[in-house]
Scaffold this motif. Structure first.
Motif, short mmCIF file in Angstrom:
data_model
loop_
_atom_site.label_atom_id
_atom_site.label_comp_id
_atom_site.label_asym_id
_atom_site.label_seq_id
_atom_site.Cartn_x
_atom_site.Cartn_y
_atom_site.Cartn_z
N ASN A 235 -7.63 -18.79 16.03
CA ASN A 235 -8.16 -17.51 15.56
C ASN A 235 -7.07 -16.65 14.95
N GLU A 236 -5.85 -16.77 15.49
CA GLU A 236 -4.72 -16.02 14.94
C GLU A 236 -4.40 -16.50 13.52
N LYS A 237 -4.45 -17.82 13.32
CA LYS A 237 -4.22 -18.36 11.98
C LYS A 237 -5.31 -17.89 11.01
N HIS A 238 -6.54 -17.83 11.52
CA HIS A 238 -7.66 -17.33 10.71
C HIS A 238 -7.42 -15.88 10.31
N LYS A 239 -6.97 -15.08 11.28
CA LYS A 239 -6.69 -13.67 11.00
C LYS A 239 -5.58 -13.52 9.97
N LYS A 240 -4.51 -14.31 10.12
CA LYS A 240 -3.38 -14.23 9.19
C LYS A 240 -3.80 -14.60 7.77
N GLY A 241 -4.72 -15.57 7.66
CA GLY A 241 -5.23 -15.93 6.34
C GLY A 241 -5.91 -14.75 5.66
N TRP A 242 -6.74 -14.03 6.44
CA TRP A 242 -7.44 -12.87 5.89
C TRP A 242 -6.48 -11.70 5.63
N ILE A 243 -5.49 -11.54 6.51
CA ILE A 243 -4.53 -10.44 6.34
C ILE A 243 -3.77 -10.59 5.02
N LYS A 244 -3.52 -11.82 4.63
CA LYS A 244 -2.82 -12.05 3.36
C LYS A 244 -3.64 -11.52 2.19
N THR A 245 -4.96 -11.73 2.24
CA THR A 245 -5.82 -11.20 1.17
C THR A 245 -5.85 -9.67 1.21
N VAL A 246 -5.85 -9.11 2.41
CA VAL A 246 -5.84 -7.65 2.55
C VAL A 246 -4.53 -7.08 1.99
N TYR A 248 -2.63 -8.29 -0.46
CA TYR A 248 -2.66 -8.29 -1.92
C TYR A 248 -3.57 -7.19 -2.44
N ASN A 249 -4.71 -6.97 -1.77
CA ASN A 249 -5.62 -5.89 -2.17
C ASN A 249 -4.96 -4.52 -2.02
N SER A 250 -4.22 -4.35 -0.93
CA SER A 250 -3.60 -3.05 -0.66
C SER A 250 -2.48 -2.73 -1.65
N ILE A 251 -1.94 -3.77 -2.29
CA ILE A 251 -0.92 -3.53 -3.32
C ILE A 251 -1.56 -3.26 -4.67
N PHE A 252 -2.55 -4.10 -5.01
CA PHE A 252 -3.11 -4.04 -6.37
C PHE A 252 -3.89 -2.76 -6.64
N PHE A 253 -4.80 -2.39 -5.73
CA PHE A 253 -5.70 -1.29 -6.03
C PHE A 253 -5.00 0.06 -6.16
N PRO A 254 -3.98 0.37 -5.37
CA PRO A 254 -3.23 1.60 -5.64
C PRO A 254 -2.53 1.59 -7.00
N ILE A 255 -2.04 0.41 -7.43
CA ILE A 255 -1.40 0.31 -8.76
C ILE A 255 -2.42 0.62 -9.84
N ALA A 256 -3.62 0.04 -9.71
CA ALA A 256 -4.67 0.28 -10.71
C ALA A 256 -5.09 1.75 -10.72
N GLU A 257 -5.21 2.35 -9.55
CA GLU A 257 -5.62 3.75 -9.45
C GLU A 257 -4.56 4.67 -10.06
N MET A 258 -3.29 4.37 -9.78
CA MET A 258 -2.20 5.18 -10.32
C MET A 258 -2.14 5.08 -11.84
N SER A 259 -2.35 3.89 -12.37
CA SER A 259 -2.34 3.69 -13.82
C SER A 259 -3.45 4.49 -14.48
N SER A 260 -4.63 4.49 -13.84
CA SER A 260 -5.75 5.25 -14.37
C SER A 260 -5.43 6.75 -14.41
N SER A 261 -4.80 7.23 -13.36
CA SER A 261 -4.44 8.66 -13.29
C SER A 261 -3.41 9.03 -14.35
#
Length: 587
Positions: A235-246, A248-261
């Motif tokens: 289950n820990e490995k499963h969580k780590k797999g999902w955390i990796k996607t989170v 990448y999302n937490s990096i990309f979306f602020p960059i996109a939002e900042m660019s829009s602003s």
């Protein structure tokens, strides 16, 4: 397992998947048309807003303002309707496609060799057939068409922006490359991350399925803490797999939002100065550009988000297609249909191995004449059950010939062959259904009246009627509501009701109570009478009346003959085995 790749998109896999939309071309084209409509509506509202500001608010023309507001409401209503149709039919198409893929996959799996299931985890196959296929639907409902719609919107918006003001458009385009580059990197990273997620989901499903099925063993041997610790690790490995996607999302979306602003700030700064100087850029154009830039960057963020769904769907499709591409079927090249089977069985120098170069059967030859009852005995691993598997063509032999009524079974249609052979196994499998359905297996050619009649013939009708709801008693998963002896009786009836030409009893009287054994022995005598029967048994007392007994050891036949003939062999394998069992019984 699917190979991990940093490639952002697999077009070969995508083309194969799109091929499943061919039967639904009308829906496909309608969804595409809806996407075009949505892209056209995307610039109509900013255009009407610009006109309302420049032609009605500043000149203070109230009547024209009402016209533009009404027009904006009309466009908004049409956009809502188009959006509804787009989402509904995109999801409908996805469900149609995955229904067809799931049916194809299940049919494909029904034809696999037994050897494939020997090596494959059930939980992993369930994941492929259920959750992975469901994930494929997101390609159509949340991925592909949403991306197409967003891309069309971006093209139309950019075209309109260039038409209105190339200067303000250039300011927006200065920021756009950074967002596009970030999106590209994001897509590649997410593909790898989602492959890892799907792997961990499969591992988790497989582990949970096996432990729940084997919970009795886990508790019997007090392995709860060990299995709990293993589950936490998986289950820990499963969580780590999902955390990796989170991550990448937490990096990309602020960059996109900042660019829009930043883009909006540049539009307000430059456009505001030009509007104040009375340039061709009006206040309405500046306001429209603010909304248009938001509409331009929003699809970029949505594309990245939808690409997540697309990537997950593509990874799932890759795993499902990997199973569809497995060639593990018994070749059914036979065209002979068996009729009026007499039941003569011949094994002629048959050799077989589950694993290459590790032979289980080493040149086995014997004949079972029509109507005979032949028993096969021997130590565990001698090859007894293998003979049954080969007779039913669950596995392909390495060499030799197996024939029924002097016809090579490879020349017989596979369904026809198995229709004339009924097998009662030691480990009886019952579905979570009624006793009646477990007997007939939902075969419409076997009416309930026939089941009652056959049950009376072999003496188990009263036993079934004694259960709540009788033949309609639900035995639950794997027949958990019945004892092992009762399950065995049901399997006898299931075999006998088909009126087979050949009957096989594989350890059918082992590990059951004396009462059930008496019923089963009585049933055995009745259903084997006048029918070719092969009986595999450890208890030699149950097969003394067999016409012939075949004794096997380490994949070879070491003795053949009747019970009395084999007992006359000095230091014979069967004689020694019988004396050991007889002594155990006496003690």
């Amino acid at each position: 397992m699917a190979e991990k790749s940093g490639n952002a998109f697999d077009f070969k896999l995508f083309r194969r998947l799109i091929g499943y939309t061919n039967p639904y071309k009308f829906i496909f084209y309608f969804v595409c048309f809806s996407a075009i409509l949505l892209s056209a509506f995307s610039v109509l509202r900013p255009y009407l807003l610009q006109q309302a500001i420049d032609k009605t608010i500043i000149p203070k023309d109230n009547e024209l303002l009402v016209f533009f507001i009404s027009s904006m409401l009309g466009v908004l209503l049409l956009e809502v309707i188009s959006q509804f149709l787009f989402i509904y039919f995109a999801n409908l198409l996805g469900q149609e496609v995955i229904r067809d893929i799931r049916i194809k996959l299940f049919k494909h799996m029904l034809g696999f060799k037994k050897q494939y299931y020997d090596k494959s985890a059930v939980g992993r196959l369930v994941t492929r057939a259920v959750s992975d296929i469901e994930t494929i639907a997101s390609i159509f409902s949340q991925g592909l068409f949403m991306i197409i719609s967003d891309l069309l919107k971006m093209v139309v918006i950019l075209g309109y922006m260039l038409y209105q003001s190339w200067q303000l458009t250039l300011l927006v385009l200065i920021v756009l490359p950074f967002v596009l580059y970030a999106t590209r990197v994001f897509q590649k990273k997410m593909k790898i991350a989602f492959e890892e997620v799907r792997t961990q989901v499969s591992n988790l499903n497989s582990f949970v399925q096996e432990r729940i099925t084997g919970m009795k063993i886990v508790q019997l041997f007090t392995r709860e803490e060990t299995e709990y610790a293993t589950f936490k690790e998986i289950n820990e490995k499963h969580k780590k797999g999902w955390i990796k996607t989170v991550w990448y999302n937490s990096i990309f979306f602020p960059i996109a939002e900042m660019s829009s602003s930043i883009a909006i700030g540049l539009i307000v700064w430059f456009g505001g100065l030009k509007a104040a100087q009375g340039d061709v850029i009006t206040l309405g154009v500046v306001i429209a550009f603010i909304e248009l830039s938001q509409m331009l960057f929003r699809p970029l963020r949505q594309i990245a988000d939808k690409f997540n769904s697309l990537q997950m769907g593509m990874v799932a499709a890759n795993r499902v297609f990997a199973i569809l591409d497995i060639d593990s079927k018994i070749e059914n090249k036979g065209d002979i249909l068996l009729e009026n089977v007499k039941g003569k069985i011949t094994f002629d120098n048959v050799r077989f191995s589950y694993i290459e170069d590790e032979e289980i059967l080493k040149g086995v030859s014997f004949t079972v004449n029509a109507g005979e009852t032949v028993a096969i005995v021997g130590a565990t691993g001698a090859g007894k059950s293998t003979i049954i598997n080969l007779l039913n063509r669950f596995y392909e032999i390495d060499s030799g010939v197996i024939s029924v009524d002097d016809v090579d079974i490879e020349s017989i249609d596979l369904k026809s062959l198995r229709n004339h052979i009924a097998v009662v196994l030691q480990d009886v499998f019952l579905f979570a259904d009624t006793i009646l359905n477990n007997i007939t297996l939902n075969n419409p050619d076997i009416p309930e009246e026939k089941v009652h009649q056959v049950a009376k013939e072999i003496g188990i009708h009263d036993f079934i009627n004694s259960l709540p709801n009788g033949y309609h008693y639900n035995v639950k998963e794997r027949g958990a509501m019945l004892s092992s002896g009762q399950r065995q009786l049901i399997s006898f009836l299931r075999a006998y009701v088909t009126n087979p030409g050949i009957l096989v009893l594989d350890e059918a009287t082992s590990s059951i109570d004396s009462y059930s054994e008496e019923l089963i022995q009585d049933a055995t005598n009745k259903i084997t009478r006048g029918r070719t029967s092969i009986v595999i048994a450890h208890r030699l007392a149950t097969i003394r009346n067999a016409d012939k007994i075949i004794v096997m050891d380490q994949g070879k036949i070491v003795e053949q003959g009747s019970h009395n003939e084999l007992l006359e062999i000095t230091n014979g394998y069967y004689k020694n085995l019988y004396e050991v069992q007889f002594t155990d019984v006496m003690e």
